[in-house]
Design an enzyme around this catalytic site. Structure first.
Site, PDB file in Angstrom:
ATOM      1  N   ARG A  84       0.853  -1.193   0.000  1.00 30.08           N
ATOM      2  CA  ARG A  84       0.000   0.000   0.000  1.00 30.08           C
ATOM      3  C   ARG A  84       0.886   1.239   0.000  1.00 30.08           C
ATOM      4  NH1 ARG A  84      -2.615   3.010   4.868  1.00 30.08           N
ATOM      5  NH2 ARG A  84      -3.972   4.432   3.749  1.00 30.08           N
ATOM      6  N   HIS A 128      -3.004  11.075   0.891  1.00 31.62           N
ATOM      7  CA  HIS A 128      -2.425  10.848   2.218  1.00 31.62           C
ATOM      8  C   HIS A 128      -1.856  12.198   2.694  1.00 31.62           C
ATOM      9  CE1 HIS A 128      -1.017   7.407   4.967  1.00 31.62           C
ATOM     10  NE2 HIS A 128      -0.663   8.520   5.587  1.00 31.62           N
ATOM     11  N   GLU A 174      -7.217   8.585   6.533  1.00 35.09           N
ATOM     12  CA  GLU A 174      -7.445   9.309   7.793  1.00 35.09           C
ATOM     13  C   GLU A 174      -7.838  10.766   7.571  1.00 35.09           C
ATOM     14  OE1 GLU A 174      -4.403   8.849  10.760  1.00 35.09           O
ATOM     15  OE2 GLU A 174      -4.573   6.670  10.757  1.00 35.09           O
ATOM     16  N   ASN A 302      -7.556   2.019  10.141  1.00 34.34           N
ATOM     17  CA  ASN A 302      -6.231   2.116  10.763  1.00 34.34           C
ATOM     18  C   ASN A 302      -6.423   2.049  12.274  1.00 34.34           C
ATOM     19  OD1 ASN A 302      -5.296   2.595   8.193  1.00 34.34           O
ATOM     20  ND2 ASN A 302      -4.733   4.736   8.541  1.00 34.34           N
ATOM     21  N   TYR A 304      -4.339   2.008  16.085  1.00 33.93           N
ATOM     22  CA  TYR A 304      -3.110   2.106  16.877  1.00 33.93           C
ATOM     23  C   TYR A 304      -3.340   1.895  18.367  1.00 33.93           C
ATOM     24  CZ  TYR A 304      -0.672   3.341  12.659  1.00 33.93           C
ATOM     25  OH  TYR A 304      -0.133   3.283  11.406  1.00 33.93           O
ATOM     26  N   GLU A 375      -3.630  -0.157   8.346  1.00 38.02           N
ATOM     27  CA  GLU A 375      -2.423   0.240   9.079  1.00 38.02           C
ATOM     28  C   GLU A 375      -2.521  -0.260  10.501  1.00 38.02           C
ATOM     29  OE1 GLU A 375      -1.255   4.377   9.353  1.00 38.02           O
ATOM     30  OE2 GLU A 375      -1.802   4.693   7.265  1.00 38.02           O
TER      31      GLU A 375
HETATM   32  C1  NOJ Z   1      -1.463   6.988  10.527  1.00 38.25           C
HETATM   33  C2  NOJ Z   1      -1.012   7.695   9.297  1.00 38.25           C
HETATM   34  O1  NOJ Z   1      -1.791   7.306   8.203  1.00 38.25           O
HETATM   35  C3  NOJ Z   1       0.463   7.526   8.997  1.00 38.25           C
HETATM   36  O2  NOJ Z   1       0.803   8.467   8.029  1.00 38.25           O
HETATM   37  C4  NOJ Z   1       1.267   7.662  10.271  1.00 38.25           C
HETATM   38  O3  NOJ Z   1       2.644   7.648  10.050  1.00 38.25           O
HETATM   39  C5  NOJ Z   1       0.875   6.565  11.229  1.00 38.25           C
HETATM   40  N1  NOJ Z   1      -0.520   6.709  11.543  1.00 38.25           N
HETATM   41  C6  NOJ Z   1       1.647   6.562  12.534  1.00 38.25           C
HETATM   42  O4  NOJ Z   1       1.366   7.715  13.248  1.00 38.25           O
END
Ligand code: NOJ
Length: 480
Positions: A84, A128, A174, A302, A304, A375
């Site tokens: 990607r 992006h 995002e 995504n 985290y 992600e």
């Molecule tokens: C989401 C973002 O899409 C990416 O650009 C970023 O580096 C990562 N999170 C980590 O923060």
């Protein structure tokens, strides 16, 4: 050299489940003013004093533009199913809406051919965050409706040029950060601090998404190609029942401001009500929500960390700010990180259980829409050692993070969620936006002085995952 045994999983990768790695143009490419590329808002922003850690810019980044063949070979060695990446809009159309730069388009066309030659399917993001600077100057960037129409044309153009080979298209990545961090909080490009502008930007991103989906459908010719959007839909968890109202508020302004129009065809009434003192929403014209609401084939998510929420009890309406805070209504909502969880180098909590529950809940909410984790990954402090005279990076923390999150994704699938795949962020260490080059998310280390690439332990583990289609344990792993 031996390492602690990392906990493995007994799960196997199901047939057809997609594994891959992700990057974004401004974070890796470099070559910022080569071969006709025009400036983007991230060039301008990062070159403005005080915006990024250590004054970092994407001028060189991982210099992927000049290392593309070597990077493709590394991807092949990882046995990725997909890669990607994002297209730099201003590399392809330097001023965003005028003439096409053939060299820019050729770079991505060659990249796609290089992937296909190695048996890797391309997954392409159109936006992006690196909007052409000219569109910021002319239309106020995403504050301007015209930018959505420029995006439609850009989508049509790249769809026509690359749509015979791309497996999965994503309109935006995002849009939350693109709009709220960029136009309301001001910590990302273009650095505007006005909540009304953030809401305008969010709407124009939603509109641009709908326009671009239709433009792609008109132009792409690969029969089984999919069209998607990548949202960082947050896993929102209130601390106590008394915090549910704060969680509802955050969910409205962070999640449903996008999923409402894009997936359900309307802005949620509670969001309009909550933000009434920031804007009258007059920028949403009749018919816009129907444009935003185009059928898509896949929802990119995504993930985290979990967003833990509690109400702020000291809320004073007189002190509510019109901008410069994280989101409209920040004064009422506290995002906090509870004790008891491991933390990454970003300070983010490590909660794979959050990913599993999130995917199960999202899939139940949108049962007709397959989901892909576009992600997931972690920054940790990496240490370079030597094995057999060669540099090596043993990153058991990142490797364990990936084991646990791949496992969480597979468990969500076992619980009935429709999950098509999992992509690690990131293939390479890269420019982490305002945080500069400090945080390293890559499974491949980039030495920013020599630009040498060194696959980390996590890359070796990921290669084994992709190749064996099992979630491997890593005991006494030696890297040479
Ligand atoms: C989401 C973002 O899409 C990416 O650009 C970023 O580096 C990562 N999170 C980590 O923060």
């Amino acid at each position: 050299m031996t390492y602690q045994a990392l906990h493995a999983s007994d799960l196997a990768i199901p047939d057809g489940f997609i594994l891959g790695a992700a990057t974004a143009a401004y974070q890796i490419e470099g070559a910022a003013s080569e071969d006709g590329r025009g400036p983007s808002i991230w060039d301008t922003f990062s070159h403005t004093a005080g915006t990024t850690a250590g004054g970092a810019t994407g001028d060189v980044a991982a210099d992927h533009y000049h290392h593309v063949t070597a990077d493709l070979d590394l991807m092949a060695a990882l046995h990725l199913d997909v890669y990607r990446f994002s297209i730099s809009w201003s590399r392809v159309i330097p001023d965003g809406e005028g003439a096409v730069n053939p060299a820019g388009l050729a770079f991505y066309s060659d990249l796609i051919d290089g992937l296909l030659e190695r048996g890797i399917s391309p997954v392409v993001t159109l936006n992006h965050w690196d909007l052409p600077q000219t569109l910021e100057d002319k239309y106020g960037g995403w504050r301007g409706r015209e930018t959505a129409y420029a995006f439609e044309r850009y989508a049509e153009l790249v769809g026509a040029a690359l749509g015979d080979r791309v497996a999965i298209w994503s309109t935006h990545n995002e849009p939350w950060n693109n709009s709220f961090a960029g136009y309301g909080h001001g910590v990302f490009a273009p650095g505007i601090t006005r909540h009304e502008d953030a809401l305008k930007a969010a709407h124009h991103l939603n509109l641009a998404h709908g326009l671009a989906v239709s433009a792609l459908r008109k132009t792409i010719t690969k029969p089984d190609a999919k069209v998607s959007i990548v949202l960082n839909i947050f896993r929102v968890e209130p601390e106590t029942p008394a915090d549910e109202e704060a969680a509802r508020r955050f969910d409205a302004v962070a999640n449903r401001v996008f999923t409402g129009p894009v997936l359900e065809g309307a802005y949620p009434a509670d969001l309009l009500e909550d933000t009434r003192h920031f804007t009258d929403w007059a920028f949403v014209l009749p018919g816009d929500e129907a444009i935003c609401h185009q059928p898509i084939d896949l929802l990119g998510v995504n993930y985290y960390e979990v967003m833990h929420i509690r109400a702020r009890n000291d809320f004073n309406p007189a002190l509510e700010q019109a901008g410069g805070t994280e989101f409209p209504g920040s004064e009422r909502v506290e995002l906090f990180r509870p004790d008891g969880f491991a933390r990454t180098a970003m300070g983010w909590t490590v909660e794979p259980r959050g990913l599993e529950d999130h995917l199960v809940a999202l899939s139940a909410q949108y049962p007709d829409l397959p989901i892909m984790v576009m992600e997931n990954g972690a920054a940790f402090e990496d240490e370079v050692t030597e094995v057999g005279g060669l540099p090596a990076v043993m990153d058991p923390d990142r490797t364990q993070f990936l084991i646990d999150h791949v496992t969480a994704t597979l468990r969500a699938r076992e619980r009935g969620a429709r999950i098509d795949g999992y992509l690690v962020w990131s293939l390479l260490d890269n420019f982490e936006w305002a945080a500069g080059y400090g945080p390293r998310f890559g499974i491949i280390r980039v030495d920013y002085d020599t630009l040498r690439r060194t696959p980390k332990l996590s890359a070796h583990w990921f290669a084994e995952l992709c190749q064996t289609r099992n979630v491997p344990a890593l005991e006494a792993k030696v890297i040479v």
